[in-house]
Write a protein that holds these residues in place. Structure first.
Motif, short mmCIF file in Angstrom:
data_model
loop_
_atom_site.label_atom_id
_atom_site.label_comp_id
_atom_site.label_asym_id
_atom_site.label_seq_id
_atom_site.Cartn_x
_atom_site.Cartn_y
_atom_site.Cartn_z
N VAL A 210 0.85 -1.39 -0.05
CA VAL A 210 -0.05 -0.01 0.06
C VAL A 210 0.89 1.31 -0.07
O VAL A 210 1.50 1.61 1.06
CB VAL A 210 -0.88 0.05 1.32
N ASP A 211 0.81 2.06 -0.83
CA ASP A 211 1.53 3.22 -1.15
C ASP A 211 0.90 4.43 -0.33
O ASP A 211 1.57 5.04 0.48
CB ASP A 211 1.46 3.69 -2.49
N ARG A 212 -0.26 4.34 -0.41
CA ARG A 212 -1.09 5.39 0.53
C ARG A 212 -2.60 5.21 0.19
O ARG A 212 -2.92 4.53 -0.55
CB ARG A 212 -0.67 7.04 0.36
N VAL A 213 -3.40 5.88 1.30
CA VAL A 213 -4.70 5.76 1.38
C VAL A 213 -4.99 7.20 0.84
O VAL A 213 -4.77 8.21 1.35
CB VAL A 213 -5.35 5.62 2.73
N PRO A 237 3.84 -7.94 -8.14
CA PRO A 237 2.82 -9.30 -8.65
C PRO A 237 1.97 -9.74 -7.85
O PRO A 237 0.76 -10.13 -8.02
CB PRO A 237 3.83 -10.69 -8.79
N GLY A 238 2.11 -9.20 -6.35
CA GLY A 238 1.15 -9.49 -5.48
C GLY A 238 0.09 -8.31 -4.90
O GLY A 238 -0.35 -8.41 -3.80
N ILE A 239 -0.12 -7.60 -5.92
CA ILE A 239 -0.98 -6.40 -5.72
C ILE A 239 -2.54 -6.75 -5.24
O ILE A 239 -2.85 -6.06 -4.16
CB ILE A 239 -0.84 -5.58 -6.83
N TRP A 240 -2.92 -7.85 -5.63
CA TRP A 240 -4.21 -8.10 -5.29
C TRP A 240 -4.23 -8.79 -3.68
O TRP A 240 -5.19 -8.59 -2.96
CB TRP A 240 -4.91 -9.00 -6.25
N GLU A 241 -3.42 -9.49 -3.63
CA GLU A 241 -3.14 -10.00 -2.27
C GLU A 241 -2.78 -9.05 -1.20
O GLU A 241 -3.50 -9.13 -0.26
CB GLU A 241 -2.16 -11.08 -2.27
N HIS A 242 -2.05 -8.17 -1.61
CA HIS A 242 -1.84 -7.03 -0.46
C HIS A 242 -3.10 -6.32 -0.23
O HIS A 242 -3.37 -5.84 0.96
CB HIS A 242 -0.65 -6.07 -1.00
N ASP A 268 -10.94 0.01 -3.42
CA ASP A 268 -11.07 0.56 -4.64
C ASP A 268 -9.68 0.95 -5.10
O ASP A 268 -9.16 1.85 -4.34
CB ASP A 268 -12.04 1.59 -4.79
N ILE A 269 -9.06 0.11 -6.00
CA ILE A 269 -7.61 0.74 -6.25
C ILE A 269 -7.48 1.40 -7.41
O ILE A 269 -8.02 1.46 -8.56
CB ILE A 269 -6.76 -0.77 -6.71
N LYS A 270 -7.39 2.90 -6.97
CA LYS A 270 -7.41 3.99 -7.94
C LYS A 270 -5.95 4.24 -8.70
O LYS A 270 -6.06 4.77 -9.72
CB LYS A 270 -7.74 5.22 -6.91
N GLN A 271 -4.91 3.98 -8.06
CA GLN A 271 -3.50 4.09 -8.75
C GLN A 271 -2.63 3.08 -8.63
O GLN A 271 -2.70 2.27 -7.32
CB GLN A 271 -2.96 5.60 -7.79
N ILE A 272 -1.80 3.08 -9.51
CA ILE A 272 -0.82 2.02 -9.24
C ILE A 272 0.58 2.80 -9.37
O ILE A 272 0.72 3.54 -10.12
CB ILE A 272 -0.66 0.89 -10.57
N VAL A 273 1.43 2.82 -8.31
CA VAL A 273 2.67 3.57 -8.23
C VAL A 273 3.93 2.73 -8.46
O VAL A 273 4.11 1.67 -7.91
CB VAL A 273 2.87 4.27 -6.61
#
Length: 273
Positions: A210-213, A237-242, A268-273
Motif C-alpha cells: 500500500v503506497d497510501r490511502v 505481482p502480489g498487488i491483489w493479495e496486498h 477500490d484501487i485507484k492508482q498503481i505507483v
C-alpha cells in the motif's frame, strides 16, 4: 417446563455463576436482564445493559413494555424449553418476571449465597463497583451487533460440558461476555468520524504493497458500519493479495479499537505507483 430462579443483590455474580448452575441442574435456557437465552444463544429480548439509565435497565429487566414482553413470550412458546432459569435481585422480582412472561410458577429457588462464598461475592461486587463491569452469560459473538459501540471483552471459564457442550482435552470453554453499560460510566464517550479515517491512514502506512490511502468514506453506524477506501498501491505481482490483506486487517482493527460492528470494507484501487 420446570422453572428455577437464581436471586441475590445486584453485583454479587449471578450472571457469572449462571452457566455453571445450568450445567449442574441441566437447565437449557435463561432469562437474564431482559434477554431470553436458549442453549447459549440469545433468542429474543432486549438487554437491560443497553439502557442509558439504571431506571431504564430495571424496567427492561422486568419486561414492562408489552412489545418486549410479547416477543420473548412468543419465542419461549416456539422453542418450548424443558427448563428455564430466571435471574433476579430478589424472589419477588423473579416472580414478577415469571408472571409477565406467563411461565409456570418457580419450582426451585436458588439464592446466590447457596452457590458462592462470601469472598466470591466481594470480588464480583468490586468488579461491578470499581470497573462498571457486567456479565452476560453468552459468547461475545452472540452480542456483537446488539452491543456495537460498547466495550466488550470475552470472559472464558474452563469447565467440562457447560450448557451441554463437550470438547476433547481438559474441558469446555464457556464464554461469558463482560460489558460496560452506558449507565456505568462517569460520563458519555463519543467516537469521532475522523477516528476511522486515522485508523485506515496509519494501517496503510504499515501495510506491504500500500503506497497510501487516498480517500475513505464511512457511515459511522456502530451496529452496521460500511467502509469505502480508495488506495494507491505499489506495483508488484502480489498487488491483489496486498489489497485483500489490507481490507481484512482494516475491518479487524476498526472492530478492535472502536467496538463497532463492521459489515463490509470495500477497497477500490485507484492508482498503481
Amino acid at each position: 417446563m420446570k422453572v428455577y430462579s437464581l436471586t441475590g443483590p445486584a453485583g454479587t455474580g449471578k450472571s457469572y455463576q449462571a452457566m455453571a448452575l445450568c450445567q449442574e441442574k441441566n437447565i437449557v435456557s435463561i432469562i437474564d436482564d431482559g434477554l431470553f437465552i436458549f442453549r447459549n444463544k440469545v433468542e429474543a429480548g432486549i438487554s437491560a445493559k443497553r439502557q442509558k439509565t439504571k431506571v431504564g435497565a430495571i424496567k427492561t429487566a422486568l419486561f414492562t413494555t408489552d412489545e418486549h414482553c410479547d416477543s420473548v413470550r412468543r419465542r419461549i412458546r416456539e422453542l418450548e424449553p424443558e427448563s428455564i432459569l430466571v435471574i433476579g435481585t430478589s424472589d419477588k422480582m423473579a416472580d414478577r418476571i415469571v408472571a409477565r412472561l406467563e411461565l409456570p410458577a418457580v419450582s426451585e429457588r436458588i439464592h446466590i449465597e447457596d452457590i458462592t462464598t462470601e469472598e466470591d461475592r466481594k470480588i464480583a461486587e468490586r468488579q461491578r463497583t470499581l470497573q462498571g463491569k457486567h456479565v452476560i452469560p453468552v459468547p461475545t459473538l452472540q452480542l456483537k451487533r446488539d452491543f456495537a459501540g460498547y466495550f466488550m471483552d470475552p470472559l472464558k471459564i474452563f469447565r467440562s460440558g457447560l450448557f451441554g457442550g463437550t470438547v476433547k482435552g481438559e474441558g469446555a470453554a464457556a464464554e461469558r461476555t463482560v460489558v460496560r453499560p452506558t449507565y456505568s460510566y462517569l460520563g458519555e464517550f463519543y467516537i469521532s468520524d475522523k477516528v476511522i479515517s486515522d485508523i485506515a491512514q496509519i494501517l496503510g502506512r504499515r501495510s506491504p504493497g500500500v503506497d497510501r490511502v487516498l480517500k475513505i468514506y464511512e457511515n459511522t453506524a456502530p451496529d452496521s458500519l460500511n467502509v469505502e477506501v480508495s488506495l494507491a498501491m505499489t506495483y508488484s505481482p502480489g498487488i491483489w493479495e496486498h489489497a485483500a490483506d489490507f481490507q481484512h486487517e482494516l475491518a479487524k482493527q476498526i472492530e478492535s479499537m472502536t467496538a463497532f460492528n463492521v459489515v463490509r470494507v470495500n477497497v477500490d484501487i485507484k492508482q498503481i505507483v
